[in-house]
Design a protein around this motif. Structure first.
Motif, PDB file in Angstrom:
ATOM      1  N   GLY A 166       0.846  -1.182   0.000  1.00  0.00           N
ATOM      2  CA  GLY A 166       0.000   0.000   0.000  1.00  0.00           C
ATOM      3  C   GLY A 166       0.880   1.229   0.000  1.00  0.00           C
ATOM      4  O   GLY A 166       2.072   1.162   0.332  1.00  0.00           O
ATOM      5  N   MET A 167       0.317   2.374  -0.348  1.00  0.00           N
ATOM      6  CA  MET A 167       1.115   3.585  -0.459  1.00  0.00           C
ATOM      7  C   MET A 167       1.640   4.035   0.907  1.00  0.00           C
ATOM      8  O   MET A 167       1.137   3.612   1.957  1.00  0.00           O
ATOM      9  CB  MET A 167       0.289   4.699  -1.127  1.00  0.00           C
ATOM     10  N   GLY A 168       2.680   4.867   0.881  1.00  0.00           N
ATOM     11  CA  GLY A 168       3.275   5.345   2.118  1.00  0.00           C
ATOM     12  C   GLY A 168       2.280   6.101   2.967  1.00  0.00           C
ATOM     13  O   GLY A 168       1.521   6.932   2.467  1.00  0.00           O
ATOM     14  N   GLY A 169       2.273   5.804   4.280  1.00  0.00           N
ATOM     15  CA  GLY A 169       1.389   6.503   5.203  1.00  0.00           C
ATOM     16  C   GLY A 169       0.006   5.911   5.304  1.00  0.00           C
ATOM     17  O   GLY A 169      -0.877   6.477   5.963  1.00  0.00           O
ATOM     18  N   SER A 273       5.384  -1.181  -2.780  1.00  0.00           N
ATOM     19  CA  SER A 273       5.332  -1.688  -4.155  1.00  0.00           C
ATOM     20  C   SER A 273       4.726  -3.081  -4.206  1.00  0.00           C
ATOM     21  O   SER A 273       5.243  -4.020  -3.592  1.00  0.00           O
ATOM     22  CB  SER A 273       6.746  -1.720  -4.748  1.00  0.00           C
ATOM     23  N   ILE A 274       3.651  -3.215  -4.960  1.00  0.00           N
ATOM     24  CA  ILE A 274       3.049  -4.539  -5.145  1.00  0.00           C
ATOM     25  C   ILE A 274       3.974  -5.428  -5.969  1.00  0.00           C
ATOM     26  O   ILE A 274       3.998  -6.654  -5.816  1.00  0.00           O
ATOM     27  CB  ILE A 274       1.662  -4.420  -5.794  1.00  0.00           C
ATOM     28  N   LYS A 286      -3.471  -6.217   0.056  1.00  0.00           N
ATOM     29  CA  LYS A 286      -3.373  -4.780  -0.227  1.00  0.00           C
ATOM     30  C   LYS A 286      -4.150  -3.982   0.807  1.00  0.00           C
ATOM     31  O   LYS A 286      -5.297  -4.290   1.116  1.00  0.00           O
ATOM     32  CB  LYS A 286      -3.903  -4.481  -1.627  1.00  0.00           C
ATOM     33  N   VAL A 287      -3.500  -2.951   1.339  1.00  0.00           N
ATOM     34  CA  VAL A 287      -4.134  -2.066   2.315  1.00  0.00           C
ATOM     35  C   VAL A 287      -4.777  -0.908   1.562  1.00  0.00           C
ATOM     36  O   VAL A 287      -4.092  -0.156   0.858  1.00  0.00           O
ATOM     37  CB  VAL A 287      -3.103  -1.528   3.338  1.00  0.00           C
ATOM     38  N   GLN A 288      -6.076  -0.794   1.687  1.00  0.00           N
ATOM     39  CA  GLN A 288      -6.815   0.243   0.976  1.00  0.00           C
ATOM     40  C   GLN A 288      -6.941   1.494   1.845  1.00  0.00           C
ATOM     41  O   GLN A 288      -6.868   1.425   3.075  1.00  0.00           O
ATOM     42  CB  GLN A 288      -8.223  -0.266   0.625  1.00  0.00           C
ATOM     43  N   GLY A 326      -7.990   9.431   2.411  1.00  0.00           N
ATOM     44  CA  GLY A 326      -8.067   8.200   3.192  1.00  0.00           C
ATOM     45  C   GLY A 326      -6.737   7.717   3.728  1.00  0.00           C
ATOM     46  O   GLY A 326      -6.636   6.579   4.204  1.00  0.00           O
ATOM     47  N   LEU A 327      -5.690   8.580   3.673  1.00  0.00           N
ATOM     48  CA  LEU A 327      -4.358   8.186   4.186  1.00  0.00           C
ATOM     49  C   LEU A 327      -4.268   8.517   5.677  1.00  0.00           C
ATOM     50  O   LEU A 327      -4.314   9.701   6.043  1.00  0.00           O
ATOM     51  CB  LEU A 327      -3.263   8.921   3.425  1.00  0.00           C
ATOM     52  N   PRO A 328      -4.132   7.522   6.551  1.00  0.00           N
ATOM     53  CA  PRO A 328      -4.069   7.801   7.986  1.00  0.00           C
ATOM     54  C   PRO A 328      -2.981   8.801   8.363  1.00  0.00           C
ATOM     55  O   PRO A 328      -3.204   9.674   9.202  1.00  0.00           O
ATOM     56  CB  PRO A 328      -3.800   6.412   8.591  1.00  0.00           C
TER      57      PRO A 328
END
Length: 993
Positions: A166-169, A273-274, A286-288, A326-328
């Motif tokens: 999943g993307m950073g953060g 990176s997937i 995958k973390v959404q 939606g990024l924590p």
């Protein structure tokens, strides 16, 4: 007696054995003196080994059986020595020869024991490794489905490699921290291992992290390391979590076995990176991003629910949360920057700024940066922003000590005030602001100091910010073995950080043309951490040739032996940090470094002070300590009139030190009381803000000083005075600050009790008292002399090797005759009592004194051979006990020591009871119980929590009970027969930890 001479001459004719007997008879006194010396040497070695032993125990190691046996042999020899001393003073003339023969045998025995006490391979071995480390975690917002999906993969036999992407953060690390802790809590695997990989892949560090969790040491050879690591992991059920993986690597190169399905071997990696996850044959999870509802809940949890009470403000907040995508990390950071804001205009402006930023986004990373840049810009003050960006000079995921970071900011000129105390306050204020804005995270570092950590996405953003103008060059903690090539040292570099690498050499031809370079950080971890010691011992003469703008140079804890003469040309240098350069032998002239404000030479190998050091008239910080230095040359110290911070273990002249009127923080030694009193008189009661002063001609400058010699390195948080081998009572009134925190007496034999010390009567902030090897002391407080009110604030009382100590508090004879008692409030703040090697003490606490010990948390008694009771019984109780210790009379139970957390009793051969009948210790706070070498103790008066059915329950805080031998524990008598069954689940017979 004259007639005996001729008789001896006749006896000589009867043979060699008789002659030997006569020689021994004549040399008895000489032999006893020799034995005394050798036993004394033996005890000195024992003291040294005890310090090593305590240090190893603090590292969670287990002391070797042979070492424990050696300690027992020493104690046996001490007992034998006492027996011989008694015989020597009472022996008849005819038996002197026999005693002398026995002494000769003992001399040889002591020699052998002394030789056996070398232990070149150490005094301890590794204890059983813990299954893992529980990690601090924020509340998990959303992502419950993802966590359950990962958990299902871990519990099943179908998947060995799991990739969380999943993307950073987005919360990958937070999810895995929760899983790490749940795995430990449910104890489903032998080991749970956490390794942070980060962007700069470092195979050596990954191996070290895994090996450390396994309590495994590794060789330096790369192939051997991988093989040994693989062997230690195979056959175990484990979960290996590799956090923040940026690129594919071979598990076998590291020494990680390929997970075999059904064998309980699991590897989880997190990555942005997937493709990385798939290339390493992972089952991808995958973390959404968070949903709108989850995002709003997380935002409100951090900014406060009140912001949505206003209808117009509610809509603005909703739009701001939407911009976070939606990024924590973005949600928490922006919420932190808006916390406490209730002006709708400011909220509207914040939304406009955020919209403008997000419109310009390019790429995934930039999208995150633009959200986070909003919080960065809201800091407002460029100096605070620079303080934040400075943190990116440290390695990824590295805990930075707050005090260290503030010192760096001061060196850089990012913080300035007239006093150092004000600068520290400013630094802590900035750190609090960065933490409150969620730009830094507060953590507890490896040395249990409060530290901060920068999220890797925020670190990337900070370096992204510095990419536009004067740049940072950062390659940290990557096991770099070569200095960057000369073409990488560009003219626009502002700060270069190569800290915590393994650079083997600085080539002689490299002369970086970095005219604008202001900061160069080449330091190593203290003790070189997990990385091998750097190889370079010197810096070429031309390395600094074009760095004439350099202001901060940090080479601390490197292997450097000297600095080049070109260092003298760095006329703009503000801070030169060489702390922990143990091999540093030479410094060139410092005459031209007039701008220098900080010079840190603590723990170096210098044999003399640097040439022309007296020219550094602008110094505000000086750390100076070396095995080759004993004191500063007379006349140098007063030249540093601007000095605010002085850390040294050199002997200083009191009058010279007193002329430094700006000193706020100081640690130093004084040769004797006369020098100390000269200093106290010269400052006229205006003491530094914090201080550590040690007084005494026999002070060990490099060995141990009450076991706290490392405190001298950093006096920021201390207000301590040490007296060693001083004649306290002959000195007259001693001037001390009234806010003294701790005082220490060692080998001050004329000290009778604290009540005799006039300066203690005025102290109002005492919290620690240490008294060691003072032969004259018989009691700590004597109420016939004074009430010693300052003792009421003492929280820690440590007493050791006090051969004549009889009691803690002595009540005047007149008071005793009127049946009055000691004031129970004397030690009302006391939290910890440590008593060691006090051979005449029979009782620790009186009943009256115990009434005031409501805050006592720790009691440790060790090697007190006459100790019979911990808590004395009053006369009425004594009458209700028969000689077998059976309890009679009233069934009323008295509870004492309600906050007791730890009770340790070791080597108390005559201890019969902890307290009298009807007295119990509640276990609501008890964490640890340790009892060894107390063969006569028959009852442990613990009161366990009671269930509704009357049965005893587990004490809520209890972690471990260590007892020895097993037979003694099993023979104990319990008031409630159910207690031993409950407590036995916590018992260990092998080690304390």
């Amino acid at each position: 007696m004259e007639f005996l001479g001729p008789i001896f001459q006749v006896i000589k004719c009867f043979g060699g054995s008789t002659c030997n007997y006569i020689d021994q008879h004549r040399k008895l006194e000489e032999n006893v003196n020799d034995l005394r010396r050798k036993v004394n040497d033996l005890n000195i070695r024992k003291q040294d080994l005890e310090l090593r032993k305590e240090a190893e125990i603090r590292r969670r190691k287990v002391v070797k059986k042979e070492v424990e046996k050696w300690f027992e042999e020493v104690e046996r020899m001490n007992t034998e020595m006492e027996r011989i001393e008694k015989k020597f003073h009472a022996v008849s003339y005819l038996l002197r020869g026999r005693l002398a023969k026995s002494v000769c045998r003992k001399i040889e025995e002591v020699k052998e024991i002394h030789q056996q006490g070398s232990f070149p391979e150490g005094v301890a071995v590794d204890g059983p490794p813990a299954p893992g480390v529980t990690l601090t975690t924020p509340k998990l917002e959303g992502e419950i489905d993802v966590k359950e999906q990962i958990w299902e993969c871990l519990m099943g036999d179908e998947v060995g490699m799991i990739g969380v992407c999943g993307m950073g953060g987005i919360g990958k690390t937070t999810i895995m921290k929760h899983i790490n802790n749940q795995l430990l809590e449910e104890a489903l695997f032998d080991k749970v291992i956490w390794v942070t990989v980060s962007k700069d892949l470092n195979i050596f560090k990954i191996q070290e992290d895994i090996a450390n969790s396994m309590k495994q040491s590794l060789p330096t050879n790369e192939l051997e390391r991988a093989t040994i690591l693989k062997d230690s992991l195979e056959g175990k059920r484990y979960v290996l979590i590799l956090d923040d993986v940026w690129k594919k690597f071979s598990l076998s190169d590291v020494g990680i076995p390929e997970p075999i399905l059904g064998k309980g071997m699991k590897v989880v990696l997190t990555s942005r990176s997937i493709e990385v996850c798939r290339s390493m044959s992972c089952e991808v999870v995958k973390v959404q991003p968070l949903s709108s509802e989850e995002s709003m809940e997380l935002f409100l949890n951090h900014v406060g629910q009140s912001v949505v009470q206003h209808p117009a403000l509610k809509e603005i907040v909703k739009q701001i949360v939407e911009k976070c995508g939606g990024l924590p990390l973005a949600i928490v950071t922006i919420a932190g920057s808006m916390k406490g804001v209730d002006d709708i205009c400011e909220w509207r402006n914040a939304l406009n700024e955020l919209c403008q930023r997000v419109k310009s986004m390019k790429g995934v990373d930039t999208e995150i940066f633009e959200c986070l840049m909003f919080s960065y810009n809201r800091l407002g003050d460029p100096k605070i922003q620079n303080c934040f960006v400075y943190c990116s000079l440290y390695p990824e995921d590295y805990p930075i000590k707050r005090t260290e970071l503030i010192e760096k900011w001061i060196d850089e000129g990012l913080i300035y005030a007239d006093t150092r105390w004000a600068m520290y306050d400013r630094g802590h204020s900035i750190l609090n602001k960065l933490e409150n804005n969620c730009l830094l995270e507060r953590v507890i570092g490896g040395s249990y100091e409060i530290s901060v950590k920068m999220h890797d996405v925020l670190r990337d953003m900070a370096l992204f910010i510095k990419g536009a103008g004067p740049q940072f060059y950062v390659k940290t903690g990557t096991q770099l073995k070569e200095l960057p090539a000369e073409h990488e040292w560009t003219g626009n570099l502002e700060k270069v950080s190569l800290m915590y690498n393994s650079i083997l050499e600085i080539p002689s031809h490299v002369s970086p043309k970095c005219h604008n370079l202001s900061t160069l950080l080449l330091q190593q971890l203290e003790g070189f951490g997990l990385l091998p010691a750097p190889g370079y011992k010197m810096i070429p003469e031309n390395f600094f040739l074009h760095m004439y703008g350099l202001k901060v140079l940090d080479l601390s804890y490197t292997n450097i032996s000297n600095l080049p003469n070109s260092i003298s040309n760095l006329e703009n240098l503000n801070a030169l940090v060489l702390r922990g350069c143990y091999n540093l032998r030479y410094l060139p002239s410092l005459a031209r470094l007039r701008a220098l404000k900080k010079l840190d030479l603590y723990k170096t190998g210098l044999s003399k002070v640097p040439p022309d050091m007296e020219m550094l008239v602008n110094l505000t910080y000086l750390g100076l300590q070396s095995r080759g230095l004993q004191q500063l040359p007379i006349g140098i110290l007063p030249m540093f009139s601007s000095l605010q911070y002085l850390a040294t273990m050199l002997h200083l002249k009191g009058e010279e030190l007193g002329r430094l009127m700006k000193l706020e923080f100081i640690s130093c030694l004084f040769y004797d009381l006369q020098e100390f009193m000269a200093y106290a008189k010269s400052i006229q009661g205006i003491w530094p803000t914090n201080f550590i002063c040690a007084v005494g001609s026999s002070l060990p400058r490099y060995a141990t000083l009450f076991g706290v010699e490392n405190i001298f390195e950093k006096p920021e948080n201390s207000k301590n005075v040490y007296f060693v081998n001083c004649e306290i009572m002959k000195a007259g009134p001693i001037l001390l600050p009234i806010d003294l925190h701790s005082f220490y007496f060692e080998k001050c034999d004329d000290l009778k009790c604290l009540s005799n010390i006039s300066f203690l009567h005025e102290a109002n902030g005492l919290n620690s008292c240490y008294i060691w090897e003072c032969e004259g002391i018989e009691c700590v407080v004597d109420l016939s002399l004074s009430p010693c009110n300052s003792c009421q604030s003492i929280e820690k009382l440590s007493l050791g090797k006090l051969c004549n100590l009889l009691e803690l508090v002595r009540v005047a004879a007149s008071v005793q005759s009127t049946s009055q008692t000691a004031d129970p409030a004397i030690f009302s703040s006391l939290k910890a009592v440590y008593l060691k090697n006090c051979p005449r003490m029979k009782e620790l606490f009186s009943v009256q004194l115990l009434q005031g010990l409501q805050n006592l948390e720790e009691v440790m008694l060790e090697d007190c051979e006459e100790m019979e009771k911990i808590i004395a019984s009053d006369e009425e109780e004594e009458e209700n006990e028969n000689h077998n210790g059976e309890r009679r009379g009233s069934n009323i139970t008295t509870f004492v020591l309600p906050k007791l957390r730890e009770l340790s009793l070791h080597g108390l051969p005559k201890l019969k009871s902890i307290c009298g009948s009807g007295v119990m210790i509640p276990t609501g706070f008890l964490r640890r119980l340790q009892i060894t070498g107390c063969p006569k103790l028959r009852r442990i008066p613990l009161f366990l929590p009671q269930l509704e059915n009357g049965q005893s329950s587990h004490p809520p805080s209890l972690k471990r009970i260590f007892v020895r031998p097993r037979e003694w524990w099993e023979s104990l008598e319990w008031d409630n027969p159910n207690d031993i069954a409950v407590l036995s689940t916590f018992v260990s017979y092998n080690n304390c930890y």
